[in-house]
Design a protein around this motif. Structure first.
Motif, mmCIF file in Angstrom:
data_model
loop_
_atom_site.group_PDB
_atom_site.id
_atom_site.type_symbol
_atom_site.label_atom_id
_atom_site.label_comp_id
_atom_site.label_asym_id
_atom_site.label_seq_id
_atom_site.Cartn_x
_atom_site.Cartn_y
_atom_site.Cartn_z
ATOM 1 N N GLU A 2 0.845 -1.207 0.000
ATOM 2 C CA GLU A 2 0.000 0.000 0.000
ATOM 3 C C GLU A 2 0.873 1.246 0.000
ATOM 4 O O GLU A 2 0.560 2.238 -0.663
ATOM 5 C CB GLU A 2 -0.941 0.011 1.219
ATOM 6 N N GLU A 30 -2.079 -6.227 -14.310
ATOM 7 C CA GLU A 30 -2.334 -4.813 -13.955
ATOM 8 C C GLU A 30 -3.536 -4.293 -14.734
ATOM 9 O O GLU A 30 -4.376 -3.576 -14.198
ATOM 10 C CB GLU A 30 -1.098 -3.937 -14.270
ATOM 11 N N THR A 74 -1.588 4.470 -15.817
ATOM 12 C CA THR A 74 -1.540 5.106 -14.495
ATOM 13 C C THR A 74 -2.602 6.196 -14.397
ATOM 14 O O THR A 74 -3.298 6.314 -13.383
ATOM 15 C CB THR A 74 -0.139 5.710 -14.234
ATOM 16 N N SER A 118 2.036 2.991 -9.087
ATOM 17 C CA SER A 118 0.981 1.982 -9.263
ATOM 18 C C SER A 118 1.460 0.706 -9.951
ATOM 19 O O SER A 118 0.699 -0.239 -10.062
ATOM 20 C CB SER A 118 -0.212 2.586 -10.007
ATOM 21 N N GLY A 129 5.600 -6.106 -5.314
ATOM 22 C CA GLY A 129 4.684 -5.929 -6.450
ATOM 23 C C GLY A 129 4.057 -7.248 -6.853
ATOM 24 O O GLY A 129 2.834 -7.336 -7.057
ATOM 25 N N LYS A 155 2.248 1.636 -3.484
ATOM 26 C CA LYS A 155 1.186 1.960 -4.455
ATOM 27 C C LYS A 155 0.630 3.372 -4.281
ATOM 28 O O LYS A 155 -0.026 3.884 -5.185
ATOM 29 C CB LYS A 155 0.060 0.929 -4.363
#
Ligand code: FAD
Length: 458
Positions: free
Chosen positions: A77, A195, A153, A84, A122, A80
């Motif tokens: 977290e 992703e 993103t 991202s 990740g 991120k």
């Protein structure tokens, strides 16, 4: 206070002789135990110099502290909140020139492997089941042009705030250079796919095979949306303009890598035609050149030679990519510049080069290569791959004249990343020219915030 020595953990890799014949990932990554051990090397410096080296200011000591405690989700977290795509950046960011270069341990026993631990976190985050977060819809709509790291993103940031986002992508696959440029052996495509799947869960729509400027215009996108973000990258290859560049067997690295990565031409039974050189010359020494050279080797070349007009110190590729290329048997002809490509019956069979020496530094601070008189030499080659950089494709600008561009076709933007057209924002390689994943992502995030501010979305 003396620092207790504790050597940096090396990232395990596939053996060079084996990996040079397959497309599987080269670096295998840390396991949980090693990731915790590596994170525990962080000295938690008060002024966190590593963060100053990160273009998006990832809170590095904080996430490493969580890893040390085994709190991987919390570490994720933290990353991120500013980055991202940690799985991607952990693999391809030039850490040795950024965060790790600033690490206090760098001169003692090796910088903390920030990239290695980031990659571990990740991948851990991607392995978690998706949380079904409820987002309150704002009724606002934004179009994103291009599905590279800047577009993805930007789309992620907007979607998480309840904006309806549609990404328009010219190719039939999403991911931009992450998918068609960087080879599978450096960045497995399943990670980029994962992703993108997360974005779909957030409600982001993808319109593939859609060339903005041809299939749909920016004007139309503006009519249908509250704002537009252009993240169309810099996919137009540069050539040298020397004799013989039009011969059969001379390719841009972009075309070569796209056919092999995006169209999976390396798989048996693939319908994508691709030439397979036995004696391949690659011109240039950036990441793209290393990727092309190592790909040519995996496609069955007996010999691959990188030709570069400056010296080793000046090579722009990441140190790790150069090391990997050398281990795999790529040859380097440094201080050499191609002057002519030779051929027979329309097909390349050799490349003529001249030896160079380094003169005075130029405006960029790098020493200028100067040709040594009467030093021409010929290298046999049945394939020549040109990897000398790229610039933005002029299609977007040509289709929408109001967009102002700079000298090399890059889109001009203000502080908020808005272009010369009200409501049209841009970022990534389309603005900077060919750069890095992390910079493109940073721009996508920044533009998203500007768009949210414009739309009054908190
Ligand atoms: C071979 C290679 C290796 C690299 N290695 C590294 C590395 O190791 N580390 C690193 O940090 N960086 C690396 N880079 C650079 C990095 O990948 C780029 O800086 C980054 O991907 C730029 O992101 P972007 O979103 O701006 O553009 P891109 O990733 O280029 O994405 C742009 C997208 O827009 C789409 N598009 C373009 N025009 C249109 C249109 N008119 N309509 C619809 N869609 C359109 C394109 O198809 C593409 O999908 C490498 C680049 C290459 C080519």
């Amino acid at each position: 206070m003396a620092i207790e020595r504790k050597r940096r953990n090396a990232i395990p890799e596939q053996d060079a002789t084996i990996r040079s014949k397959n497309f599987d990932e080269v670096a295998l990554g840390f396991d949980e135990k090693v990731a915790i051990d590596e994170a525990s090397r962080c000295l938690n410096c008060k002024n966190a110099p590593c963060m100053k080296g990160c273009p998006v200011g990832v809170r590095i000591p904080e996430f490493l502290a969580k890893v040390r405690e085994g709190k991987f989700s919390e570490a994720g977290e933290i990353i991120k909140s500013t980055n991202s795509l940690p799985s991607v950046c952990g693999r391809v960011c030039p850490q040795e020139e950024q965060c790790e270069k600033m690490c206090v341990r760098v001169k003692i026993d090796g910088a903390v492997s920030i990239g290695g631990v980031e990659r571990f976190i990740g991948d851990y985050m991607l392995s978690l089941p998706s949380e079904n977060k409820e987002v309150i819809k704002t009724g606002k709509k934004v179009a994103v042009v291009g599905s590279g790291p800047s577009g993805l993103t930007c789309a992620a940031q907007l979607a998480q705030k309840g904006v309806e986002v549609t990404v328009y992508e010219a190719f039939h696959k999403t991911g931009g250079v992450l998918v068609y440029g960087i080879p599978e052996f450096r960045l497995p495509k399943r990670l980029v796919g994962a992703e993108v799947d997360k974005l779909k869960e957030w409600g982001v729509k993808f319109e593939l095979n859609t060339v903005v400027g041809k299939t749909i215009t920016i004007d139309e996108l503006l009519e249908q949306n509250d704002a537009v973000f252009i993240g169309s990258g810099a996919g137009l290859p540069m050539f040298m303009g020397i004799e013989g560049e039009n011969l059969n067997g001379v390719l841009s690295a972009n075309e070569y890598l796209t056919r092999i990565n995006l169209m999976r031409a390396y798989e048996s039974g693939s319908a994508t035609p691709v030439q397979r050189g036995k004696n391949v010359a690659v011109i240039g020494a950036g990441n793209v050149a290393m990727d092309a050279a190592r790909t040519a080797l995996r496609m069955g070349a007996d010999e691959v030679t990188v030709i570069y007009r400056r010296g080793r110190e000046e090579m722009p590729a990441r140190a790790e990519e150069i090391k990997h290329a050398e281990q795999e048997g790529i040859k380097f002809r440094l201080l050499s510049n191609p002057v002519r490509i030779l051929g027979e019956n329309g097909k390349v069979n050799a490349i003529e080069c001249v030896k160079m020496q380094l003169g005075e530094p130029d405006a960029s601070g790098r020493r200028t290569p100067v040709a040594v008189e009467n030093s021409e030499f010929i290298l046999p080659a049945d394939m020549v791959i040109v990897a000398l950089g790229t610039s933005p494709n002029p299609l977007i600008k040509d289709s929408f004249d109001a967009l102002e561009t700079g000298k090399k076709g890059t889109l001009i933007v203000d502080e908020s990343l808005m272009t010369s057209v009200d409501g049209v924002y841009a970022g990534g390689d389309a603005v900077t020219g060919a750069a890095t994943v992390i910079l493109a992502m940073g721009a996508g995030r920044k533009a998203a915030q500007s768009i949210l501010d414009r739309l009054g979305v908190k």
